[in-house]
Design a protein around this motif. Structure first.
Motif, PDB file in Angstrom:
ATOM      1  N   GLU A 209      39.496  35.594  50.582  1.00 24.09           N
ATOM      2  CA  GLU A 209      39.799  36.929  51.137  1.00 24.09           C
ATOM      3  C   GLU A 209      40.092  37.940  50.022  1.00 24.09           C
ATOM      4  N   PHE A 210      40.082  37.483  48.758  1.00 25.13           N
ATOM      5  CA  PHE A 210      40.456  38.397  47.669  1.00 25.13           C
ATOM      6  C   PHE A 210      39.461  39.552  47.538  1.00 25.13           C
ATOM      7  N   VAL A 211      38.175  39.256  47.678  1.00 24.56           N
ATOM      8  CA  VAL A 211      37.200  40.355  47.650  1.00 24.56           C
ATOM      9  C   VAL A 211      36.478  40.375  48.987  1.00 24.56           C
ATOM     10  N   ARG A 212      36.518  41.501  49.621  1.00 26.97           N
ATOM     11  CA  ARG A 212      35.819  41.636  50.891  1.00 26.97           C
ATOM     12  C   ARG A 212      34.988  42.906  50.873  1.00 26.97           C
ATOM     13  N   PRO A 213      33.927  43.013  51.647  1.00 30.61           N
ATOM     14  CA  PRO A 213      33.318  41.975  52.474  1.00 30.61           C
ATOM     15  C   PRO A 213      32.749  40.819  51.623  1.00 30.61           C
ATOM     16  N   ASP A 214      32.352  39.749  52.309  1.00 26.76           N
ATOM     17  CA  ASP A 214      31.893  38.536  51.619  1.00 26.76           C
ATOM     18  C   ASP A 214      30.776  38.814  50.623  1.00 26.76           C
ATOM     19  N   PHE A 215      29.824  39.671  51.009  1.00 23.34           N
ATOM     20  CA  PHE A 215      28.697  39.871  50.100  1.00 23.34           C
ATOM     21  C   PHE A 215      29.148  40.516  48.796  1.00 23.34           C
ATOM     22  N   ARG A 216      30.235  41.251  48.836  1.00 27.85           N
ATOM     23  CA  ARG A 216      30.773  41.824  47.602  1.00 27.85           C
ATOM     24  C   ARG A 216      31.411  40.725  46.751  1.00 27.85           C
ATOM     25  N   ARG A 217      32.075  39.751  47.434  1.00 25.52           N
ATOM     26  CA  ARG A 217      32.676  38.652  46.676  1.00 25.52           C
ATOM     27  C   ARG A 217      31.582  37.897  45.930  1.00 25.52           C
ATOM     28  N   ASN A 218      30.464  37.660  46.595  1.00 30.65           N
ATOM     29  CA  ASN A 218      29.366  36.940  45.946  1.00 30.65           C
ATOM     30  C   ASN A 218      28.881  37.700  44.718  1.00 30.65           C
ATOM     31  N   GLU A 219      28.779  39.016  44.854  1.00 30.04           N
ATOM     32  CA  GLU A 219      28.333  39.823  43.709  1.00 30.04           C
ATOM     33  C   GLU A 219      29.306  39.688  42.541  1.00 30.04           C
ATOM     34  N   VAL A 220      30.605  39.816  42.871  1.00 24.78           N
ATOM     35  CA  VAL A 220      31.610  39.761  41.809  1.00 24.78           C
ATOM     36  C   VAL A 220      31.604  38.378  41.168  1.00 24.78           C
ATOM     37  N   THR A 221      31.527  37.342  41.999  1.00 26.65           N
ATOM     38  CA  THR A 221      31.564  35.977  41.474  1.00 26.65           C
ATOM     39  C   THR A 221      30.389  35.742  40.535  1.00 26.65           C
ATOM     40  N   SER A 222      29.201  36.161  40.937  1.00 20.88           N
ATOM     41  CA  SER A 222      28.079  35.868  40.046  1.00 20.88           C
ATOM     42  C   SER A 222      28.142  36.725  38.781  1.00 20.88           C
ATOM     43  N   PHE A 223      28.710  37.901  38.917  1.00 16.86           N
ATOM     44  CA  PHE A 223      28.897  38.720  37.718  1.00 16.86           C
ATOM     45  C   PHE A 223      29.835  38.015  36.732  1.00 16.86           C
ATOM     46  N   VAL A 224      30.953  37.499  37.245  1.00 13.28           N
ATOM     47  CA  VAL A 224      31.926  36.833  36.361  1.00 13.28           C
ATOM     48  C   VAL A 224      31.314  35.557  35.785  1.00 13.28           C
ATOM     49  N   LYS A 225      30.566  34.836  36.626  1.00  7.13           N
ATOM     50  CA  LYS A 225      29.937  33.598  36.141  1.00  7.13           C
ATOM     51  C   LYS A 225      28.979  33.868  34.988  1.00  7.13           C
ATOM     52  N   SER A 226      28.357  35.043  35.019  1.00 10.29           N
ATOM     53  CA  SER A 226      27.365  35.321  33.976  1.00 10.29           C
ATOM     54  C   SER A 226      28.024  35.632  32.627  1.00 10.29           C
ATOM     55  N   GLY A 227      29.344  35.644  32.591  1.00 11.47           N
ATOM     56  CA  GLY A 227      30.048  35.794  31.315  1.00 11.47           C
ATOM     57  C   GLY A 227      30.757  37.126  31.222  1.00 11.47           C
ATOM     58  N   LEU A 228      32.005  37.096  30.771  1.00 13.00           N
ATOM     59  CA  LEU A 228      32.772  38.337  30.642  1.00 13.00           C
ATOM     60  C   LEU A 228      32.966  38.676  29.177  1.00 13.00           C
ATOM     61  N   ARG A 229      32.863  39.927  28.866  1.00 12.55           N
ATOM     62  CA  ARG A 229      33.147  40.322  27.493  1.00 12.55           C
ATOM     63  C   ARG A 229      34.518  40.997  27.458  1.00 12.55           C
ATOM     64  N   ASP A 230      35.133  40.947  26.305  1.00 10.48           N
ATOM     65  CA  ASP A 230      36.440  41.583  26.159  1.00 10.48           C
ATOM     66  C   ASP A 230      36.261  43.093  26.287  1.00 10.48           C
ATOM     67  N   ILE A 231      37.314  43.735  26.723  1.00  8.99           N
ATOM     68  CA  ILE A 231      37.171  45.182  26.938  1.00  8.99           C
ATOM     69  C   ILE A 231      38.184  45.963  26.103  1.00  8.99           C
ATOM     70  N   SER A 232      37.754  47.126  25.700  1.00  9.58           N
ATOM     71  CA  SER A 232      38.652  47.991  24.946  1.00  9.58           C
ATOM     72  C   SER A 232      39.621  48.630  25.933  1.00  9.58           C
ATOM     73  N   VAL A 233      40.901  48.546  25.636  1.00 13.99           N
ATOM     74  CA  VAL A 233      41.880  49.148  26.554  1.00 13.99           C
ATOM     75  C   VAL A 233      42.650  50.291  25.894  1.00 13.99           C
ATOM     76  N   SER A 234      42.115  50.788  24.803  1.00 13.12           N
ATOM     77  CA  SER A 234      42.741  51.982  24.222  1.00 13.12           C
ATOM     78  C   SER A 234      41.632  52.915  23.734  1.00 13.12           C
ATOM     79  N   ARG A 235      42.004  54.145  23.483  1.00 15.31           N
ATOM     80  CA  ARG A 235      41.040  55.129  23.011  1.00 15.31           C
ATOM     81  C   ARG A 235      41.656  55.950  21.893  1.00 15.31           C
TER      82      ARG A 235
END
Ligand code: MSP
Length: 727
Positions: A209-235
């Motif tokens: 239930e963390f990401v809804r609707p379900d099809f959005r969860r699938n999108e997010v999951t496959s995005f994360v599975k494909s690998g995450l890069r570190d992000i800049s958190v300052s400017r």
């Protein structure tokens, strides 16, 4: 009649705007806690119907949850930092602080006009927000050593659109304005997002239930599975932001800052561990509280990937659900100021009010009913009028009106005792109970459109029941003899109106209140709870008010004319402000550069079907047929107008194995400068043909948008090699 009072604003302070009345109703230690948030809006542009959509939905949901007996905190607010706002302020000749304070009011005022009953308002320029942002960072550094580190970023940056275009030094053009992007290099603080990949995936798996609707969860999951890069958190390049602790050269990345606003709004900055309210709504045990972020699909990745990772790093509880809804398009086209098709809510409400219709409720009903929540929706004035006339004026309005008229006429305006009940009355009662159950199940699933559909099925059934039982004919035939039967029919119909009005109260609060007032319901409708709602609550002997038309039928032509007239006037008023460019672009995830080159992945939202994708069904083809079309990735290496043809552009496209000459009808929409360097999709195995005497050897794939059939070239967010085949 008690109508919502709107928002209490203390003099010039918009920091935490609390509606104490609702709050008092809902405050109780034993009640389940429900914390609901809208996104924090960029205040540079006035809110339009798209921004109002999320806020209205949240208001509806908050009212519903209160009616379910939950202790609701409902937060909205504004996201006020970043370079765009800094520049807009400079252009307006004021300080960023003064600028955002002024613009913030547009939101507060609109929510007030729309009767939005939020309990909390946060703005990221409020002083205590600095404490929150720095606190959550410090916690992350404490609990997750190494999660924040300094790194060198090199990338391409579009100065015009103020966005990072690509990683690395390779030349790149901005895919929005088409200009060549500048090479920039800066030292930033990075968040080690890559370390959260497994934890995030585990969380999605354990909490579907963390990401809804379900099809959005699938999108997010496959995005994360494909690998995450570190992000800049300052400017480093931005001054207007939250200062990075112990490093005066840097400010926080706007998304780290803005997301933390959800905590600040509850008092996270207070004391050592946040305020009592913060503890109550954010830190309660699972099951005793629920946190829901309602957002648009375009900002899903920030909420479903970055935000839980930031919270995990700081060892803080995560929200229960991030619900990403679809977008509102104007007659299937994206709203934009340059096209002059942005829809603002105020003129709509005003136009409908001018015909005696409840503008706010009509808009709320239309937005919630027209499309399934989660899907894109095409907004049209005709659609709005049509919905109002058919559902509100015709179905609900007529039912209420004729029932009350007959009760006034035949029973002196008093609810009779329904002595002579038949199977037909029992069926209506049973359907009412079933509708209540169905409505709640659907509302709990945020399936608002079907919840309303369910109520309208009930209303339609009761209208049919009146047609079948013909009380007017019974009265005419023998008023005295038929009195017991008439009493049963009309008290059933009146009870159905009461029942429907209560269910509809979260969606059309003002009209529901008026309906109940006509039935002389006791107490305020907003205090009504759904749990004890049972059939038969309208007591015999209740004295009714005279019926008044709540939903007057709208004349289509006149209403359309008024809607357009007021919308036009509204846009005129807006014109001077158009100099300020929208800041939405800052939300592109590419705005988070990384030290390490990482493959670009298409954003989840890029896979969202657009309204245009809802094409009429055509004859089906086999996969073999489809495979006959050879589509390749190509890079435009040169572009020039075709002499004597104002619509045509001649392109040279590198498809890996060769450079093809193609003629495309895009000259009115793309300049040669925009095109050069763009990766496009080319159909390579079409018969060559000549256009204005110039040979075209292939076809560029484009979406066709809007009535003018504007071509939008298909391109890629990932770096795809020339010649790669599409299948
Ligand atoms: N400031 C960020 C959010 C930070 S949340 C911590 C932001 N602001 S925004 O003003 O650009 O967008 C706010 C919301 O409005 C987003 O959820 C976006 O999806 C929504 N909408 C903007 N235009 C919209 C439509 N046309 N239709 C529906 N919602 C749309 O992003």
């Amino acid at each position: 009649m008690v109508l919502p009072t709107g928002i209490l604003i203390t003099s010039r302070d918009y920091s935490v705007i609390t509606q104490s009345r609702n709050h008092a109703i809902t405050q109780s230690r034993n009640m389940k806690k429900f914390y609901l948030t809208t996104p924090l809006y960029y205040p540079n542009a006035p809110p339009h119907v798209g921004s109002a959509y999320t806020t209205i939905v949240c208001d509806v949901l908050a009212r519903y949850k209160r009616m379910c007996g939950e202790d609701v905190a409902f937060l909205t607010g504004t996201d006020e930092h970043g370079e765009k706002l800094e520049r807009a302020a400079a252009a307006a000749g004021v300080s960023p602080r003064a600028f955002v304070a002024e613009k913030r009011k547009l939101f507060v005022e609109l929510w007030q006009k729309l009767g939005i009953e939020y309990t909390h308002f946060v703005y990221t320029d409020q002083p205590d927000h600095v404490i929150s942002v720095q606190r959550i960072l410090r916690l992350a550094q404490k609990y997750e050593p190494g999660v924040i580190y300094k790194g060198q970023y090199q990338g391409r940056y579009c100065v015009n659109d103020e966005r990072y275009i690509s990683d690395g030094a390779e030349p790149a053009n901005c895919d929005i304005c088409g200009r060549p992007a500048e090479l920039i290099s800066e030292e930033n603080y990075f968040f080690k997002l890559s370390a959260f990949q497994e934890r995030l995936l585990a969380h999605y798996a354990q909490h579907p239930e963390f990401v809804r609707p379900d099809f959005r969860r699938n999108e997010v999951t496959s995005f994360v599975k494909s690998g995450l890069r570190d992000i800049s958190v300052s400017r480093k390049r931005i001054k207007w932001g939250i200062p990075w602790p112990d490093d005066p050269e840097q400010v926080f990345y706007v998304w780290y800052d803005a997301l933390t606003g959800y905590l600040t709004g509850l008092g996270y900055a207070q004391g050592e561990n946040g305020s009592e309210e913060f503890q109550k709504y954010w830190c309660n045990k699972p099951g005793e509280s629920e946190i829901v972020h309602m957002i648009g699909k375009d900002i899903l990745r920030f909420h479903a990937i970055y935000w839980p990772a930031f919270l995990m790093a700081a060892r803080m509880p995560l929200p229960k659900t991030v619900f990403a809804h679809g977008w509102i398009y104007y007659e299937q086209d994206k709203m934009s100021k340059s096209k002059g098709n942005v829809v603002y809510p105020e003129p709509i409400v005003e136009a409908l009010n001018s015909f005696g219709a409840p503008g706010n409720d009509a808009l709320r009903y239309y937005l919630l009913r027209e499309a399934p929540f989660g899907q894109d929706m095409s907004f049209s004035y005709e659609g709005l009028i049509q919905r109002f006339n058919s559902d509100l004026a015709n179905d609900l309005g007529n039912l209420a009106n004729r029932t009350l008229t007959m009760l006034n006429r035949y029973f002196g305006g008093e609810v009779p005792s329904p002595a002579e009940q038949t199977l037909a009355e029992r069926e209506v009662a049973e359907l009412a109970e079933a509708t209540l159950t169905d409505f709640r199940v659907r509302f709990d699933a945020c399936d608002f459109s079907r919840a309303l559909e369910s109520v309208w099925q009930f209303i339609a059934r009761v209208n049919k029941y009146l047609v079948e039982t013909q009380p007017w004919a019974l009265a005419e035939a023998d008023m005295e003899g038929n009195r017991p039967r008439l009493a049963a029919i009309l008290s059933t119909a009146a009870e159905a109106v009461r029942f429907s009005a209560i269910l509809l109260a979260p969606v059309i609060p003002q009209s529901a209140e008026r309906l109940c007032h006509q039935l002389r319901g006791e107490g305020r409708l907003e205090d009504q709870r759904l749990d004890p709602l049972a059939w038969g609550g309208l007591k015999p002997g209740t004295r009714l008010a005279l019926p008044e038309i709540i939903f007057p039928r709208l004349d289509k032509e006149k209403t359309l004319a008024k809607l357009h007239e007021l919308a036009e006037a509204d846009r005129e008023r807006d014109k001077p402000k158009e100099a300020l460019k929208p800041v939405q672009r800052e939300k592109t995830p590419e705005a988070a550069p990384t030290p390490a080159a990482e493959p670009r992945v298409p954003s989840p939202e890029s896979r969202t079907p657009s309204p245009e994708s809802r094409v009429p069904s055509r004859e089906k083809i086999s996969i073999e047929d489809f495979a006959k079309v050879d589509m390749r990735v190509g890079e435009i290496v040169s572009a020039e107008p075709v002499a004597g043809a104002k619509k045509l552009t001649k392109l040279m496209v590198d498809i890996g194995t060769e450079v093809r000459q193609v003629v495309a009808g895009i000259a009115e929409y793309y300049t040669p400068e925009q095109l050069v360097g763009m990766k496009v999709v080319l159909v390579t195995n079409l018969q060559p043909r000549k256009l204005r005497g110039v040979e075209s050897n292939g076809m560029i794939v484009a979406a066709t948008v809007g009535a003018e059939e504007r071509p939008v070239l298909v391109t890629f967010k990932e770096d795809v090699p020339n010649g790669a085949r599409l299948k």
